[in-house]
Design a protein around this motif. Structure first.
Motif, PDB file in Angstrom:
ATOM      1  N   LEU A  50       0.821  -1.212   0.000  1.00 56.40           N
ATOM      2  CA  LEU A  50       0.000   0.000   0.000  1.00 56.40           C
ATOM      3  C   LEU A  50       0.859   1.268   0.000  1.00 56.40           C
ATOM      4  O   LEU A  50       0.525   2.247  -0.655  1.00 56.40           O
ATOM      5  N   GLN A  51       1.955   1.248   0.743  1.00 59.38           N
ATOM      6  CA  GLN A  51       2.772   2.436   0.918  1.00 59.38           C
ATOM      7  C   GLN A  51       3.955   2.512  -0.045  1.00 59.38           C
ATOM      8  O   GLN A  51       4.524   3.573  -0.234  1.00 59.38           O
ATOM      9  N   GLY A  52       4.323   1.384  -0.600  1.00 57.03           N
ATOM     10  CA  GLY A  52       5.500   1.356  -1.455  1.00 57.03           C
ATOM     11  C   GLY A  52       6.752   1.105  -0.631  1.00 57.03           C
ATOM     12  O   GLY A  52       6.749   1.219   0.592  1.00 57.03           O
ATOM     13  N   VAL A  53       7.836   0.781  -1.309  1.00 56.45           N
ATOM     14  CA  VAL A  53       9.108   0.505  -0.644  1.00 56.45           C
ATOM     15  C   VAL A  53      10.013   1.706  -0.848  1.00 56.45           C
ATOM     16  O   VAL A  53      10.146   2.196  -1.971  1.00 56.45           O
ATOM     17  N   PRO A  54      10.640   2.221   0.222  1.00 61.24           N
ATOM     18  CA  PRO A  54      11.561   3.338   0.055  1.00 61.24           C
ATOM     19  C   PRO A  54      12.692   2.964  -0.908  1.00 61.24           C
ATOM     20  O   PRO A  54      13.166   1.825  -0.916  1.00 61.24           O
ATOM     21  N   GLU A  55      13.114   3.904  -1.717  1.00 64.12           N
ATOM     22  CA  GLU A  55      14.147   3.637  -2.722  1.00 64.12           C
ATOM     23  C   GLU A  55      15.439   3.107  -2.110  1.00 64.12           C
ATOM     24  O   GLU A  55      16.089   2.245  -2.677  1.00 64.12           O
ATOM     25  N   ASP A  56      15.809   3.602  -0.940  1.00 64.88           N
ATOM     26  CA  ASP A  56      17.073   3.153  -0.337  1.00 64.88           C
ATOM     27  C   ASP A  56      16.988   1.728   0.215  1.00 64.88           C
ATOM     28  O   ASP A  56      18.006   1.095   0.460  1.00 64.88           O
ATOM     29  N   LYS A  57      15.788   1.203   0.406  1.00 60.34           N
ATOM     30  CA  LYS A  57      15.633  -0.153   0.941  1.00 60.34           C
ATOM     31  C   LYS A  57      15.085  -1.131  -0.096  1.00 60.34           C
ATOM     32  O   LYS A  57      14.807  -2.271   0.235  1.00 60.34           O
ATOM     33  N   ASN A  58      14.954  -0.712  -1.329  1.00 62.74           N
ATOM     34  CA  ASN A  58      14.411  -1.558  -2.372  1.00 62.74           C
ATOM     35  C   ASN A  58      15.516  -2.439  -2.959  1.00 62.74           C
ATOM     36  O   ASN A  58      16.409  -1.961  -3.643  1.00 62.74           O
ATOM     37  N   PRO A  59      15.467  -3.760  -2.717  1.00 61.35           N
ATOM     38  CA  PRO A  59      16.522  -4.638  -3.229  1.00 61.35           C
ATOM     39  C   PRO A  59      16.436  -4.844  -4.740  1.00 61.35           C
ATOM     40  O   PRO A  59      17.368  -5.340  -5.351  1.00 61.35           O
ATOM     41  N   PHE A  60      15.337  -4.451  -5.362  1.00 61.52           N
ATOM     42  CA  PHE A  60      15.149  -4.677  -6.786  1.00 61.52           C
ATOM     43  C   PHE A  60      15.389  -3.422  -7.621  1.00 61.52           C
ATOM     44  O   PHE A  60      15.160  -3.422  -8.822  1.00 61.52           O
ATOM     45  N   LYS A  61      15.837  -2.360  -6.967  1.00 63.76           N
ATOM     46  CA  LYS A  61      16.100  -1.109  -7.680  1.00 63.76           C
ATOM     47  C   LYS A  61      17.276  -1.318  -8.633  1.00 63.76           C
ATOM     48  O   LYS A  61      18.275  -1.951  -8.288  1.00 63.76           O
ATOM     49  N   GLU A  62      17.157  -0.763  -9.828  1.00 61.41           N
ATOM     50  CA  GLU A  62      18.257  -0.885 -10.796  1.00 61.41           C
ATOM     51  C   GLU A  62      19.444  -0.071 -10.310  1.00 61.41           C
ATOM     52  O   GLU A  62      19.329   1.083  -9.931  1.00 61.41           O
ATOM     53  N   ARG A  63      20.589  -0.707 -10.318  1.00 62.46           N
ATOM     54  CA  ARG A  63      21.815  -0.062  -9.820  1.00 62.46           C
ATOM     55  C   ARG A  63      22.420   0.875 -10.863  1.00 62.46           C
ATOM     56  O   ARG A  63      23.053   1.822 -10.546  1.00 62.46           O
ATOM     57  N   GLY A  64      22.227   0.557 -12.084  1.00 62.13           N
ATOM     58  CA  GLY A  64      22.812   1.374 -13.142  1.00 62.13           C
ATOM     59  C   GLY A  64      22.387   0.801 -14.476  1.00 62.13           C
ATOM     60  O   GLY A  64      21.639  -0.164 -14.560  1.00 62.13           O
ATOM     61  N   THR A  65      22.890   1.399 -15.526  1.00 60.79           N
ATOM     62  CA  THR A  65      22.524   0.917 -16.848  1.00 60.79           C
ATOM     63  C   THR A  65      23.718   0.240 -17.498  1.00 60.79           C
ATOM     64  O   THR A  65      24.866   0.487 -17.132  1.00 60.79           O
ATOM     65  N   CYS A  66      23.431  -0.582 -18.440  1.00 60.83           N
ATOM     66  CA  CYS A  66      24.472  -1.285 -19.177  1.00 60.83           C
ATOM     67  C   CYS A  66      24.352  -0.882 -20.633  1.00 60.83           C
ATOM     68  O   CYS A  66      23.282  -0.942 -21.221  1.00 60.83           O
ATOM     69  N   VAL A  67      25.461  -0.452 -21.214  1.00 60.20           N
ATOM     70  CA  VAL A  67      25.458  -0.026 -22.609  1.00 60.20           C
ATOM     71  C   VAL A  67      26.347  -0.958 -23.401  1.00 60.20           C
ATOM     72  O   VAL A  67      27.522  -1.174 -23.042  1.00 60.20           O
TER      73      VAL A  67
END
Length: 69
Positions: A50-67
Motif C-alpha cells: 500500500l505504501q511502497g518501498v523506500p528507494e534506499d531499501k528496495n533490493p530490486f532497484k536498478e543499480r545502473g545501466t548497461c550499454v
C-alpha cells in the motif's frame, strides 16, 4: 493411500473428521469480518504493497545501466 481403503473405511474417516470439526468454536462473520477489517486498517501504515518501498531499501532497484556498443 485413499485408493487402498474400502468405501466403508473412507466414510468412517470422513465421520471422524466431521466429529472433530463440529467441536471447533465458531464466530459469526459479522464479528470476524469486523476484526479482520480493523486489523488490516491498523497494519496499513506498514504495508509495503500500500505504501511502497523506500528507494534506499528496495533490493530490486536498478543499480545502473548497461550499454553495449
Amino acid at each position: 493411500m485413499a485408493q487402498d481403503l474400502s468405501e466403508k473405511e473412507l466414510l468412517r474417516m470422513e465421520v471422524e473428521q466431521l466429529k472433530k470439526e463440529v467441536k471447533n468454536p465458531r464466530d459469526p462473520i459479522s464479528k470476524t469480518g469486523r476484526e479482520i477489517k480493523d486489523y488490516v486498517q491498523a497494519q496499513a501504515g506498514a504495508d509495503p504493497l500500500l505504501q511502497g518501498v523506500p528507494e534506499d531499501k528496495n533490493p530490486f532497484k536498478e543499480r545502473g545501466t548497461c550499454v553495449i556498443s
